[in-house]
Design an enzyme around this catalytic site. Structure first.
Site, PDB file in Angstrom:
ATOM      1  N   HIS A 110      -0.962   1.911  16.196  1.00 14.48           N
ATOM      2  CA  HIS A 110      -1.214   0.735  17.039  1.00 14.48           C
ATOM      3  C   HIS A 110      -0.146   0.625  18.126  1.00 14.48           C
ATOM      4  O   HIS A 110       0.552  -0.383  18.255  1.00 14.48           O
ATOM      5  CB  HIS A 110      -1.249  -0.531  16.185  1.00 14.48           C
ATOM      6  CG  HIS A 110      -2.299  -0.518  15.113  1.00 14.48           C
ATOM      7  ND1 HIS A 110      -3.652  -0.546  15.393  1.00 14.48           N
ATOM      8  CD2 HIS A 110      -2.204  -0.452  13.754  1.00 14.48           C
ATOM      9  CE1 HIS A 110      -4.333  -0.524  14.267  1.00 14.48           C
ATOM     10  NE2 HIS A 110      -3.484  -0.449  13.257  1.00 14.48           N
ATOM     11  N   LYS A 134       1.412   2.055   7.285  1.00  9.91           N
ATOM     12  CA  LYS A 134       1.716   1.259   8.463  1.00  9.91           C
ATOM     13  C   LYS A 134       2.623   2.005   9.429  1.00  9.91           C
ATOM     14  O   LYS A 134       3.251   3.012   9.092  1.00  9.91           O
ATOM     15  CB  LYS A 134       2.372  -0.065   8.057  1.00  9.91           C
ATOM     16  CG  LYS A 134       1.415  -1.032   7.391  1.00  9.91           C
ATOM     17  CD  LYS A 134       0.176  -1.321   8.247  1.00  9.91           C
ATOM     18  CE  LYS A 134       0.507  -2.067   9.516  1.00  9.91           C
ATOM     19  NZ  LYS A 134      -0.696  -2.278  10.383  1.00  9.91           N
ATOM     20  N   VAL A 170      -7.939 -10.826  13.667  1.00 10.99           N
ATOM     21  CA  VAL A 170      -7.890  -9.520  13.009  1.00 10.99           C
ATOM     22  C   VAL A 170      -7.459  -8.438  14.010  1.00 10.99           C
ATOM     23  O   VAL A 170      -7.044  -7.348  13.611  1.00 10.99           O
ATOM     24  CB  VAL A 170      -9.253  -9.184  12.376  1.00 10.99           C
ATOM     25  CG1 VAL A 170      -9.175  -7.906  11.538  1.00 10.99           C
ATOM     26  CG2 VAL A 170      -9.739 -10.331  11.494  1.00 10.99           C
ATOM     27  N   ALA A 171      -7.521  -8.737  15.307  1.00 12.47           N
ATOM     28  CA  ALA A 171      -7.119  -7.777  16.340  1.00 12.47           C
ATOM     29  C   ALA A 171      -5.627  -7.808  16.623  1.00 12.47           C
ATOM     30  O   ALA A 171      -5.164  -7.164  17.562  1.00 12.47           O
ATOM     31  CB  ALA A 171      -7.894  -8.061  17.627  1.00 12.47           C
ATOM     32  N   ILE A 172      -4.854  -8.512  15.816  1.00 12.27           N
ATOM     33  CA  ILE A 172      -3.441  -8.705  16.114  1.00 12.27           C
ATOM     34  C   ILE A 172      -2.658  -7.393  16.124  1.00 12.27           C
ATOM     35  O   ILE A 172      -1.661  -7.260  16.853  1.00 12.27           O
ATOM     36  CB  ILE A 172      -2.810  -9.723  15.129  1.00 12.27           C
ATOM     37  CG1 ILE A 172      -1.440 -10.191  15.621  1.00 12.27           C
ATOM     38  CG2 ILE A 172      -2.743  -9.159  13.725  1.00 12.27           C
ATOM     39  CD1 ILE A 172      -1.499 -10.987  16.915  1.00 12.27           C
ATOM     40  N   ASP A 173      -3.088  -6.392  15.360  1.00  8.96           N
ATOM     41  CA  ASP A 173      -2.417  -5.085  15.394  1.00  8.96           C
ATOM     42  C   ASP A 173      -2.436  -4.480  16.793  1.00  8.96           C
ATOM     43  O   ASP A 173      -1.553  -3.692  17.143  1.00  8.96           O
ATOM     44  CB  ASP A 173      -3.094  -4.101  14.432  1.00  8.96           C
ATOM     45  CG  ASP A 173      -2.571  -4.233  13.007  1.00  8.96           C
ATOM     46  OD1 ASP A 173      -1.397  -4.576  12.839  1.00  8.96           O
ATOM     47  OD2 ASP A 173      -3.344  -4.001  12.066  1.00  8.96           O
ATOM     48  N   VAL A 178     -12.332  -8.112  17.689  1.00  8.94           N
ATOM     49  CA  VAL A 178     -12.544  -7.290  18.882  1.00  8.94           C
ATOM     50  C   VAL A 178     -11.724  -6.010  18.784  1.00  8.94           C
ATOM     51  O   VAL A 178     -10.569  -6.033  18.368  1.00  8.94           O
ATOM     52  CB  VAL A 178     -12.141  -8.073  20.147  1.00  8.94           C
ATOM     53  CG1 VAL A 178     -12.316  -7.218  21.386  1.00  8.94           C
ATOM     54  CG2 VAL A 178     -12.958  -9.353  20.255  1.00  8.94           C
ATOM     55  N   GLU A 237      -6.074   5.270  13.467  1.00  5.04           N
ATOM     56  CA  GLU A 237      -7.042   4.364  14.087  1.00  5.04           C
ATOM     57  C   GLU A 237      -7.824   4.960  15.252  1.00  5.04           C
ATOM     58  O   GLU A 237      -8.802   4.357  15.708  1.00  5.04           O
ATOM     59  CB  GLU A 237      -6.355   3.065  14.538  1.00  5.04           C
ATOM     60  CG  GLU A 237      -5.399   3.209  15.702  1.00  5.04           C
ATOM     61  CD  GLU A 237      -3.964   3.438  15.279  1.00  5.04           C
ATOM     62  OE1 GLU A 237      -3.061   3.237  16.111  1.00  5.04           O
ATOM     63  OE2 GLU A 237      -3.742   3.835  14.109  1.00  5.04           O
ATOM     64  N   TYR A 293      -1.173   4.794  10.508  1.00 10.51           N
ATOM     65  CA  TYR A 293      -1.580   3.871  11.568  1.00 10.51           C
ATOM     66  C   TYR A 293      -0.400   3.675  12.501  1.00 10.51           C
ATOM     67  O   TYR A 293       0.744   3.551  12.056  1.00 10.51           O
ATOM     68  CB  TYR A 293      -1.992   2.517  10.983  1.00 10.51           C
ATOM     69  CG  TYR A 293      -3.306   2.522  10.251  1.00 10.51           C
ATOM     70  CD1 TYR A 293      -4.494   2.783  10.919  1.00 10.51           C
ATOM     71  CD2 TYR A 293      -3.361   2.257   8.884  1.00 10.51           C
ATOM     72  CE1 TYR A 293      -5.718   2.779  10.241  1.00 10.51           C
ATOM     73  CE2 TYR A 293      -4.571   2.248   8.199  1.00 10.51           C
ATOM     74  CZ  TYR A 293      -5.744   2.518   8.885  1.00 10.51           C
ATOM     75  OH  TYR A 293      -6.937   2.520   8.213  1.00 10.51           O
ATOM     76  N   ASP A 314     -21.321 -10.642  20.877  1.00 11.81           N
ATOM     77  CA  ASP A 314     -21.001  -9.259  21.215  1.00 11.81           C
ATOM     78  C   ASP A 314     -21.718  -8.932  22.518  1.00 11.81           C
ATOM     79  O   ASP A 314     -22.676  -9.614  22.898  1.00 11.81           O
ATOM     80  CB  ASP A 314     -21.445  -8.301  20.098  1.00 11.81           C
ATOM     81  CG  ASP A 314     -20.697  -6.974  20.129  1.00 11.81           C
ATOM     82  OD1 ASP A 314     -19.859  -6.749  19.246  1.00 11.81           O
ATOM     83  OD2 ASP A 314     -20.941  -6.175  21.059  1.00 11.81           O
ATOM     84  N   ARG A 326       0.836  -1.195   0.000  1.00 11.02           N
ATOM     85  CA  ARG A 326       0.000   0.000   0.000  1.00 11.02           C
ATOM     86  C   ARG A 326       0.877   1.253   0.000  1.00 11.02           C
ATOM     87  O   ARG A 326       2.083   1.186   0.228  1.00 11.02           O
ATOM     88  CB  ARG A 326      -0.915   0.004   1.227  1.00 11.02           C
ATOM     89  CG  ARG A 326      -2.049  -1.000   1.170  1.00 11.02           C
ATOM     90  CD  ARG A 326      -2.840  -1.059   2.473  1.00 11.02           C
ATOM     91  NE  ARG A 326      -2.064  -1.670   3.543  1.00 11.02           N
ATOM     92  CZ  ARG A 326      -2.515  -1.823   4.789  1.00 11.02           C
ATOM     93  NH1 ARG A 326      -3.730  -1.379   5.114  1.00 11.02           N
ATOM     94  NH2 ARG A 326      -1.763  -2.401   5.712  1.00 11.02           N
TER      95      ARG A 326
END
Length: 378
Positions: free
Chosen positions: A96, A75, A267-270, A239, A118, A94, A198, A15
């Protein structure tokens, strides 16, 4: 303002922070843009395309950082990039930071003003600069999970959607936000049985109305979570706690009790991951196995579809990039509480409370930090 666009250097990241269309807008507003050679190659935006809209091309990242006042990326900056940041820089990307102490330490030491996509908010409390990548990651999570379920990839040899006469796979989505909703859409589209957990009844109500009987909605308790995870073929961790480290909702004990060949996509690994057994992976080596369960924990999932991701991201970030360049950093931040919500470091001060709490560091109110930093430059 002089805006710099470096090439992304995270593993398999294609990207780019600004498209030629975005550069054209910046130039039309009277700003100059310096682009590192080859920065846009991964999305089919070549140096000639940037030159055609008024940018100049620099041979390497060092020249971009040396020339620019604002650095626009995708990133989080890697260590070699963080070493090039100066107090006068604005970094817009981003970050994180919550699970990343080394990056936090380096950004504070640089003195730069660092704004994270984010945690920029909107009037409705949403996260408009995170949403486009959450949409992409949510959709990709099902593609990745279905691929991992194939026997050559360590999975149980299951077609997620099944075929007539054969039961389909069961997908469990933990978290019904933007990532979760997009994952649900893709999983149902493939023909999977889908359950979402949820703790927000409004979220569950919205999803129930949208997907109807094709989706089972459950209020997330420890008992419900454990039951669903142990019975799942594919679990999507979707999450998000804004700015904070993700809670470890799926324990190592639960993973050890899952069916062999099951798949977890975090998908929450960041933000540190929501499975206790997770650790970041890359597109080059996307998976690992714990107790017979395949883990897919790629920290930049949307980087695998860079063209779609870059244009979606620029649609959201461009107005804020223009505001920072047009108004100047101090005025833009103080005039817009939503942009101010993205401020993480400023003049060596940490301005994101969740990061401060996660790392045991001192927190400074962002308005105080901005005024302290820019009062010395007036």
């Amino acid at each position: 303002m002089k805006v710099g666009l470096p090439t992304e250097i995270k593993v398999a990241e294609r990207r780019v922070g600004l498209t030629p269309t975005s550069v054209r807008e910046l130039v039309a507003h009277g700003h100059s843009v310096v682009v590192q050679r080859g920065a846009g190659d991964g999305i089919g935006a070549y140096d000639a395309d940037y030159v055609a809209v008024g940018a100049t091309i620099a041979p390497d990242a060092a020249d971009v950082y040396a020339d620019a006042e604002m650095i626009v990326k995708v990133k989080e900056p890697q260590a070699v990039e963080r070493a090039m940041l100066r107090p006068e820089h604005v970094l817009f990307t981003y970050l994180h930071l919550a699970p990343d102490q080394a990056q936090t330490r380096d950004l504070l030491a640089s003195g730069a003003t660092c704004i994270a996509y984010e945690t920029v908010t909107d009037a409705g409390g949403g996260l408009p600069l995170l949403a486009p990548m959450s949409q992409v990651a949510g959709r990709m999570s099902i593609q990745a999970g279905a691929h991992c379920l194939e026997a050559p990839n360590g999975g149980k040899g299951l077609l997620l959607g099944g075929v007539p006469g054969v039961v389909s796979g069961k997908t469990v989505v933990i978290g019904g936000g933007v990532v979760g909703e997009n994952a649900i859409e893709m999983a149902i589209g493939l023909g999977s049985q889908v359950t979402v957990l949820d703790r927000n009844l409004d979220v569950l109500g919205h999803l129930s109305r949208r997907f109807g009987a094709e989706l089972e909605t459950l209020y997330s308790t420890r008992a419900a979570l454990e039951e669903q995870v142990l019975g799942a073929d594919l679990v999507i961790g979707a999450v998000l706690v804004k700015g904070a480290t993700a809670p470890k909702l799926v324990t190592a004990e639960m993973v050890s009790a899952m069916k062999p060949g099951s798949v977890l996509v975090d998908v929450a690994i960041d933000q540190g991951g929501c499975f206790e057994t997770s650790r970041p992976t890359t597109h080059a080596e996307p998976t690992f196995v714990v107790d017979g369960v395949v883990h897919y924990c790629v920290a930049n999932m949307p980087g695998a579809v860079p063209k779609t991701s870059t244009y979606a991201l620029n649609n959201a970030t461009l107005p804020f990039t223009l505001a920072l360049a047009d108004r100047g950093v101090e005025e833009a931040l103080l005039a817009d509480p939503h942009l101010l919500g993205g401020l993480h470091t400023c003049g060596g001060r940490l301005t994101e409370r969740h990061v401060a709490d996660a790392q045991g560091l001192e927190y400074t109110d962002p308005i105080e930090a901005v005024r302290a930093r820019f009062s010395t430059t007036r």
